[in-house]
Design an enzyme around this catalytic site. Structure first.
Site, PDB file in Angstrom:
ATOM      1  N   ARG A 138      23.561  -8.246   2.679  1.00 13.18           N
ATOM      2  CA  ARG A 138      25.022  -8.171   2.716  1.00 13.18           C
ATOM      3  C   ARG A 138      25.437  -6.835   3.308  1.00 13.18           C
ATOM      4  O   ARG A 138      24.795  -5.803   3.056  1.00 13.18           O
ATOM      5  CB  ARG A 138      25.615  -8.304   1.305  1.00 13.18           C
ATOM      6  CG  ARG A 138      25.551  -9.722   0.714  1.00 13.18           C
ATOM      7  CD  ARG A 138      26.447 -10.719   1.448  1.00 13.18           C
ATOM      8  NE  ARG A 138      26.428 -12.050   0.882  1.00 13.18           N
ATOM      9  CZ  ARG A 138      25.701 -13.078   1.354  1.00 13.18           C
ATOM     10  NH1 ARG A 138      24.932 -12.933   2.409  1.00 13.18           N
ATOM     11  NH2 ARG A 138      25.773 -14.271   0.765  1.00 13.18           N
ATOM     12  N   HIS A 158      25.483 -12.620  11.386  1.00  6.84           N
ATOM     13  CA  HIS A 158      25.239 -13.222  10.065  1.00  6.84           C
ATOM     14  C   HIS A 158      24.646 -14.634  10.195  1.00  6.84           C
ATOM     15  O   HIS A 158      25.287 -15.633   9.819  1.00  6.84           O
ATOM     16  CB  HIS A 158      26.538 -13.245   9.226  1.00  6.84           C
ATOM     17  CG  HIS A 158      26.267 -13.494   7.763  1.00  6.84           C
ATOM     18  ND1 HIS A 158      27.033 -12.974   6.754  1.00  6.84           N
ATOM     19  CD2 HIS A 158      25.301 -14.211   7.142  1.00  6.84           C
ATOM     20  CE1 HIS A 158      26.563 -13.361   5.579  1.00  6.84           C
ATOM     21  NE2 HIS A 158      25.503 -14.127   5.789  1.00  6.84           N
TER      22      HIS A 158
END
Ligand SMILES: NC(=O)C1=CN([C@@H]2O[C@H](COP(=O)(O)OP(=O)(O)OC[C@H]3O[C@@H](n4cnc5c(N)ncnc54)[C@H](OP(=O)(O)O)[C@@H]3O)[C@@H](O)[C@H]2O)C=CC1
Ligand SMILES: O=C(O)C(=O)CO
Length: 313
Positions: free
Chosen positions: A228, A276
């Site tokens: 993250r 991502h």
């Protein structure tokens, strides 16, 4: 059995038909605002608060990803979203470990064989063999040694690198040295040349990759963030790149996504970026896993994959 589904981008029809096929006794529907008909299970990603609020009848909520930070942070503000006693499940592996292994192994080999340096030399039309790197000086440290981190660590060990991992509890992964707990973090960092992050986003891990941590790595370290964006202080990474402490970084996740156009990370010659996608949810594998878990619940068994609300992952 009634199943409700919500995902902002997935093809709902594919999921409804797929789940229906795997659980023929179930009636699966896409949740629509205003639908408060009973449901036994909910399959969700970024669920609207009103979808789950007050649904005491649920036997399980399935997050359609590995990380549950977005759901848990919403729960902080809206605890009624997950009625007391309703278990929250997440996807364990379901094809993501292989994707993470592909990503991590290909990038480590890229750095190890100095393709980044040769690419820079190519820009200058320079034919210049460089010194080889050696496995013994290329220790890889994986932060977070769970379902994904453990498999990434083992796959890198199979390439002959010294590999270590760091987690809350001790691990016994093949070819991997395990460090556990805050008290062993420094030891884990000392000598780590390639740092790969696969921690969950929790209050304990936010901002963990900061200048203090980066300074404890081996000189000329490499950083790969696959977990993250909030784990990494981007300004601290840029400073470490500029000082030479960190040689290169490969980033898949960012504090703000999409990464803003004016971020200095885009232009940095020693930062590589992917949007991502290090590991995405594979619908077929995920549906097989969810159907199996639902059957276990229906049979009164205790399935794996339940999120600990206390631990936050
Ligand atoms: N970029 C992408 O495309 C994707 C990113 N992800 C990210 O990867 C993360 C990891 O996924 P997954 O492997 O399935 O998660 P797991 O829950 O299986 O593993 C988490 C690991 O982190 C360790 N950990 C948690 N908190 C701490 C702490 N405070 N100190 C030390 N270790 C800690 C755990 O320790 P212990 O084992 O002792 O509990 C565990 O080993 C996800 O949370 C998600 O954010 C996931 C999928 C795709
Ligand atoms: O599953 C997750 O947590 C992801 O980040 C998927 O992109």
């Amino acid at each position: 059995m009634d199943i409700i589904f919500h995902h902002p981008t997935f093809n709902a029809q594919q999921w409804i038909e797929g789940m229906q096929q795997k659980l023929p006794e179930a009636s699966v529907r896409q949740w629509q605002p205003g639908d408060n008909q009973p449901a036994d299970y909910a399959l969700v990603w970024h669920p609207p608060v009103e979808m789950l609020s007050g649904r005491q009848e649920l036997k399980g909520v399935f997050a359609l990803g590995a990380g549950v930070d977005s759901i848990l942070s919403k729960l902080q503000a809206h605890p009624e979203m997950l009625p007391k006693g309703v278990p929250l499940f997440r996807l364990e592996d379901t094809g993501m470990a292989l994707q993470m292994q592909e990503y991590a192994v290909s990038q480590v080999l890229h750095w190890f064989r100095r393709f980044d340096d040769y690419q820079a030399l190519k820009q200058q039309a320079k034919w210049q063999p460089l010194d080889d790197y050696h496995h013994e000086n290329f220790t890889i440290g994986v932060l977070g040694a769970g379902v994904l981190g453990g498999k990434v660590a083992e796959s890198l060990a199979a390439w002959g690198f010294p590999v270590r991992c760091w987690s809350r509890s001790k691990k016994d992964y093949h070819g991997v040295t395990s460090y556990a707990g805050a008290e062993q973090l420094d030891e884990f960092l000392n000598g780590t040349r390639v740092l790969i992050n696969l921690l969950p986003n929790t209050p304990q891990t936010v901002g963990i990759i900061n200048s203090q941590l980066l300074n404890k790595l081996a000189d000329g370290a490499y950083v790969m963030n696959l977990a993250r964006g909030v784990h990494l202080i981007e300004d601290d990474l840029l400073a470490a790149l500029d000082s030479g402490k960190v040689k290169s970084a490969m980033l898949d996740v960012f504090a703000k996504e999409p990464l803003p156009e004016n971020s200095p990370l885009w232009k940095h010659p020693r930062v590589a970026i992917t949007p991502h996608l290090a590991a995405v949810t594979r619908p077929e594998e995920a549906m097989v896993y969810i159907a199996k878990t639902i059957r276990q619940i229906e049979n009164g068994e205790s399935p794996g994959g339940q999120v600990s609300l206390d631990n936050g992952y």
